[in-house]
Design a protein around this motif. Structure first.
Motif, PDB file in Angstrom:
ATOM      1  N   LEU A  61     -33.665  18.938  23.592  1.00 31.35           N
ATOM      2  CA  LEU A  61     -32.674  19.062  22.529  1.00 31.35           C
ATOM      3  C   LEU A  61     -33.241  19.786  21.314  1.00 31.35           C
ATOM      4  CD1 LEU A  61     -31.495  15.346  22.578  1.00 31.35           C
ATOM      5  CD2 LEU A  61     -30.461  17.251  23.824  1.00 31.35           C
ATOM      6  N   GLN A  62     -32.331  20.375  20.527  1.00 31.96           N
ATOM      7  CA  GLN A  62     -32.654  20.807  19.185  1.00 31.96           C
ATOM      8  C   GLN A  62     -32.461  19.605  18.244  1.00 31.96           C
ATOM      9  OE1 GLN A  62     -33.886  23.676  18.097  1.00 31.96           O
ATOM     10  NE2 GLN A  62     -33.901  24.664  20.130  1.00 31.96           N
ATOM     11  N   PHE A  63     -32.679  19.805  16.961  1.00 34.78           N
ATOM     12  CA  PHE A  63     -32.472  18.738  15.988  1.00 34.78           C
ATOM     13  C   PHE A  63     -30.992  18.365  15.923  1.00 34.78           C
ATOM     14  CE2 PHE A  63     -36.254  21.015  14.445  1.00 34.78           C
ATOM     15  CZ  PHE A  63     -37.146  19.965  14.321  1.00 34.78           C
ATOM     16  N   ALA A  64     -30.717  17.076  15.728  1.00 31.42           N
ATOM     17  CA  ALA A  64     -29.329  16.638  15.578  1.00 31.42           C
ATOM     18  C   ALA A  64     -28.685  17.316  14.375  1.00 31.42           C
ATOM     19  CB  ALA A  64     -29.278  15.121  15.437  1.00 31.42           C
ATOM     20  N   ARG A  65     -29.433  17.457  13.285  1.00 34.05           N
ATOM     21  CA  ARG A  65     -28.998  18.224  12.109  1.00 34.05           C
ATOM     22  C   ARG A  65     -30.098  19.238  11.826  1.00 34.05           C
ATOM     23  NH1 ARG A  65     -28.930  12.813  10.678  1.00 34.05           N
ATOM     24  NH2 ARG A  65     -26.884  11.809  10.441  1.00 34.05           N
ATOM     25  N   SER A  66     -29.766  20.498  11.808  1.00 37.22           N
ATOM     26  CA  SER A  66     -30.786  21.538  11.682  1.00 37.22           C
ATOM     27  C   SER A  66     -31.491  21.459  10.337  1.00 37.22           C
ATOM     28  CB  SER A  66     -30.153  22.921  11.838  1.00 37.22           C
ATOM     29  OG  SER A  66     -29.549  23.045  13.101  1.00 37.22           O
ATOM     30  N   PRO A  67     -32.809  21.258  10.310  1.00 37.88           N
ATOM     31  CA  PRO A  67     -33.537  21.314   9.041  1.00 37.88           C
ATOM     32  C   PRO A  67     -33.399  22.698   8.408  1.00 37.88           C
ATOM     33  CG  PRO A  67     -34.871  20.292  10.749  1.00 37.88           C
ATOM     34  CD  PRO A  67     -33.687  20.892  11.440  1.00 37.88           C
ATOM     35  N   PHE A  68     -33.511  22.748   7.098  1.00 35.58           N
ATOM     36  CA  PHE A  68     -33.229  23.961   6.325  1.00 35.58           C
ATOM     37  C   PHE A  68     -34.458  24.308   5.496  1.00 35.58           C
ATOM     38  CE2 PHE A  68     -30.646  25.718   2.527  1.00 35.58           C
ATOM     39  CZ  PHE A  68     -30.659  26.995   3.041  1.00 35.58           C
ATOM     40  N   LEU A  69     -34.974  25.517   5.680  1.00 37.16           N
ATOM     41  CA  LEU A  69     -36.173  25.968   4.968  1.00 37.16           C
ATOM     42  C   LEU A  69     -35.831  27.104   4.026  1.00 37.16           C
ATOM     43  CD1 LEU A  69     -39.756  26.399   5.973  1.00 37.16           C
ATOM     44  CD2 LEU A  69     -38.548  28.509   5.397  1.00 37.16           C
ATOM     45  N   VAL A  70     -36.371  27.033   2.809  1.00 42.65           N
ATOM     46  CA  VAL A  70     -36.197  28.083   1.812  1.00 42.65           C
ATOM     47  C   VAL A  70     -37.542  28.325   1.135  1.00 42.65           C
ATOM     48  CG1 VAL A  70     -35.079  28.714  -0.359  1.00 42.65           C
ATOM     49  CG2 VAL A  70     -33.762  27.560   1.408  1.00 42.65           C
TER      50      VAL A  70
ATOM     51  N   SER B  30     -42.926  27.131   0.896  1.00 42.41           N
ATOM     52  CA  SER B  30     -41.729  27.037   1.716  1.00 42.41           C
ATOM     53  C   SER B  30     -41.342  25.569   1.782  1.00 42.41           C
ATOM     54  CB  SER B  30     -41.981  27.587   3.123  1.00 42.41           C
ATOM     55  OG  SER B  30     -42.046  28.999   3.106  1.00 42.41           O
ATOM     56  N   LEU B  31     -40.098  25.296   1.430  1.00 40.62           N
ATOM     57  CA  LEU B  31     -39.616  23.925   1.300  1.00 40.62           C
ATOM     58  C   LEU B  31     -38.571  23.672   2.378  1.00 40.62           C
ATOM     59  CD1 LEU B  31     -39.763  21.406  -0.574  1.00 40.62           C
ATOM     60  CD2 LEU B  31     -37.870  22.399  -1.869  1.00 40.62           C
ATOM     61  N   CYS B  32     -38.793  22.632   3.161  1.00 43.76           N
ATOM     62  CA  CYS B  32     -37.870  22.302   4.242  1.00 43.76           C
ATOM     63  C   CYS B  32     -37.235  20.949   3.976  1.00 43.76           C
ATOM     64  CB  CYS B  32     -38.598  22.269   5.588  1.00 43.76           C
ATOM     65  SG  CYS B  32     -37.509  21.837   6.970  1.00 43.76           S
ATOM     66  N   THR B  33     -35.919  20.924   3.903  1.00 41.10           N
ATOM     67  CA  THR B  33     -35.196  19.670   3.761  1.00 41.10           C
ATOM     68  C   THR B  33     -34.627  19.267   5.110  1.00 41.10           C
ATOM     69  OG1 THR B  33     -33.405  18.506   2.616  1.00 41.10           O
ATOM     70  CG2 THR B  33     -33.052  20.839   3.054  1.00 41.10           C
ATOM     71  N   ALA B  34     -34.665  17.969   5.393  1.00 43.14           N
ATOM     72  CA  ALA B  34     -34.221  17.470   6.694  1.00 43.14           C
ATOM     73  C   ALA B  34     -33.493  16.148   6.528  1.00 43.14           C
ATOM     74  CB  ALA B  34     -35.418  17.293   7.629  1.00 43.14           C
ATOM     75  N   HIS B  35     -32.519  15.939   7.378  1.00 43.80           N
ATOM     76  CA  HIS B  35     -31.896  14.631   7.546  1.00 43.80           C
ATOM     77  C   HIS B  35     -32.034  14.328   9.032  1.00 43.80           C
ATOM     78  CE1 HIS B  35     -28.188  11.797   6.924  1.00 43.80           C
ATOM     79  NE2 HIS B  35     -29.294  11.153   7.243  1.00 43.80           N
ATOM     80  N   LEU B  36     -33.098  13.629   9.360  1.00 42.43           N
ATOM     81  CA  LEU B  36     -33.483  13.487  10.758  1.00 42.43           C
ATOM     82  C   LEU B  36     -32.677  12.402  11.464  1.00 42.43           C
ATOM     83  CD1 LEU B  36     -37.321  13.994  10.363  1.00 42.43           C
ATOM     84  CD2 LEU B  36     -35.635  15.630  11.204  1.00 42.43           C
TER      85      LEU B  36
ATOM     86  N   GLY C   4     -36.944  14.900   2.449  1.00 43.35           N
ATOM     87  CA  GLY C   4     -35.581  14.523   2.798  1.00 43.35           C
ATOM     88  C   GLY C   4     -35.514  13.138   3.394  1.00 43.35           C
ATOM     89  N   ASP C   5     -34.428  12.895   4.105  1.00 35.70           N
ATOM     90  CA  ASP C   5     -34.209  11.607   4.759  1.00 35.70           C
ATOM     91  C   ASP C   5     -34.855  11.674   6.141  1.00 35.70           C
ATOM     92  OD1 ASP C   5     -33.344   9.284   5.894  1.00 35.70           O
ATOM     93  OD2 ASP C   5     -31.227   9.546   5.417  1.00 35.70           O
TER      94      ASP C   5
END
Length: 388
Positions: free
Chosen positions: A182-191, A201-207, A256-257
């Motif tokens: 699987l991929q992530f249930a919610r795609s982490p976002f990097l900026v 580079s900052l990655c926010t995630a809601h795992l 993130g969470d």
């Protein structure tokens, strides 16, 4: 420049008592946040993460946020320079109202919503003060390459085997076991951002949460491991093109969470794997009170020798707004019963209903933050003076 309050008179024209209450509570929040705001200067970055519960779909039936709640949310965000926000929903008008309150020096970058049962229709966003932080024009959602996907066991119907993973995960319980990649249930976002001399580079995630035990917990741990391994592999295999003009490798921060259970749990061990560390200032129970959860985390993998975390903490939400004593004020605004309660379940007390309702006005998570030193000028000038 402070928040933009000029619209308050119009926003509360039909409820002047709420306007007076909101102004008084904003003053209390300012007092609460004063020690954090005092840390702001040209040589630091105040970085925070905040899961703002279901912002703001009302899909759970607890009612939309009140206007005053949006002012309170903006006031907490304004204490920092860069805030990663989780659980932003498809309708972005509440976020845009918060941005207007924050003022013209603030901007944001947001993802599209994540589809499927696991995605819950959520976006993730970075809100940042453009006077302290600038966007380095790189952004993207994290997609795991072949060989690094999350392995999970699920019940699978052979007829559905060709369907997307999200559909497969919803197969009936009486079907046979199968291993899914699987991929992530919610795609982490990097900026990619920069503040002062610090590039990162900052990655926010809601795992994925799943469950407290069994295969769904195993999937949660696998998601955390996959995320930190992805960035560790990238940082360790860096090419010459990804080293800055000072020879510094890109720095990575994941926040993130993370749905970490406790400092001793396998979820935390997964977050701290592959060279990632949680800054000492917020590690373990240092900034959490008895009963606080450990879901929200900030972990770093930074190779810049000048990197330093100077402090951190958690901001309590209900000490100044929607306090226990405020129940009589808001009781008429609350639903008459718990909209999520199962049929036949005894109704909660008004106090219990209020304490749950207020988490849909503010959140069931509190802002977690760290202070990062960003002024490396003395080191840089010293290297030149030494002929380095």
């Amino acid at each position: 420049m402070g928040n933009y309050y000029a619209d308050m008179a119009r926003d509360f024209a039909n409820d002047p008592e709420a306007g007076k209450r909101c102004a008084a509570r904003l003053l209390a929040i300012k007092e609460r946040l004063a020690p954090i705001c005092a840390r702001k200067n040209d040589g630091t970055l105040l970085l925070a993460t905040w899961n703002i519960r279901d912002f703001d779909s009302n899909k759970f039936g607890w009612g939309p946020r009140l206007t005053e709640s949006l002012y309170y949310i903006a006031e907490y965000i304004a204490a920092f320079d860069l805030v990663a926000v989780q659980e932003v929903n498809r309708d972005m008008r509440p976020l845009q109202r918060v941005m207007k309150i924050l003022g013209r020096e603030w901007d944001y970058i947001a993802t599209d919503t994540t589809e499927g049962a696991g995605g819950n229709g959520e976006r993730m966003a970075f809100l940042y003060n453009t006077e302290k932080v600038w966007f380095r024009k790189v952004a993207g959602e994290i997609v795991l390459p072949n060989g690094q996907q999350i392995v999970a066991r699920r019940k699978v119907n052979a007829k559905k085997a060709a369907q997307p993973a999200a559909a497969v995960l919803e197969a009936a319980e009486d079907e046979s076991d199968a291993e899914q990649k699987l991929q992530f249930a919610r795609s982490p976002f990097l900026v990619a951002f920069q503040s002062g001399w610090f590039r990162f580079s900052l990655c926010t995630a809601h795992l994925y949460y799943g469950a407290a035990s069994g295969e769904k917990l195993a999937q949660r741990i696998a998601e955390i491991k996959a995320l930190v391994k992805f960035f560790a592999d990238r940082q360790d295999s860096v090419s010459k093109q990804e080293v800055d003009h000072l020879g510094v490798v890109e720095n990575y921060i994941v926040l993130g969470d993370s749905n970490v259970v406790s400092p001793e749990h396998e979820t935390m061990k997964a977050l701290k794997s592959n060279g990632f560390v949680v800054p000492e200032a917020i590690d373990g129970a240092k900034v959490r009170k008895l009963g606080d959860h450990f879901y929200d985390q900030i972990a770093v993998r930074v190779k810049d020798p000048q990197f330093k975390v100077m402090g951190g903490g958690i901001v309590p939400l209900f000490d100044d707004v929607f306090t226990d004593a405020d129940l009589p004020i808001y009781q008429a605004r609350m639903p008459a019963r718990d909209p999520e309660a199962k049929a036949g379940k005894a109704p909660p007390t008004p106090e219990a209903l209020y304490r749950k309702w207020r988490t849909w006005q503010m959140s069931d998570h509190a802002p977690l933050w760290i202070e990062i030193a960003t002024d490396y000028s003395r080191h840089y000038l010293g290297e030149i003076a030494r002929g380095g």
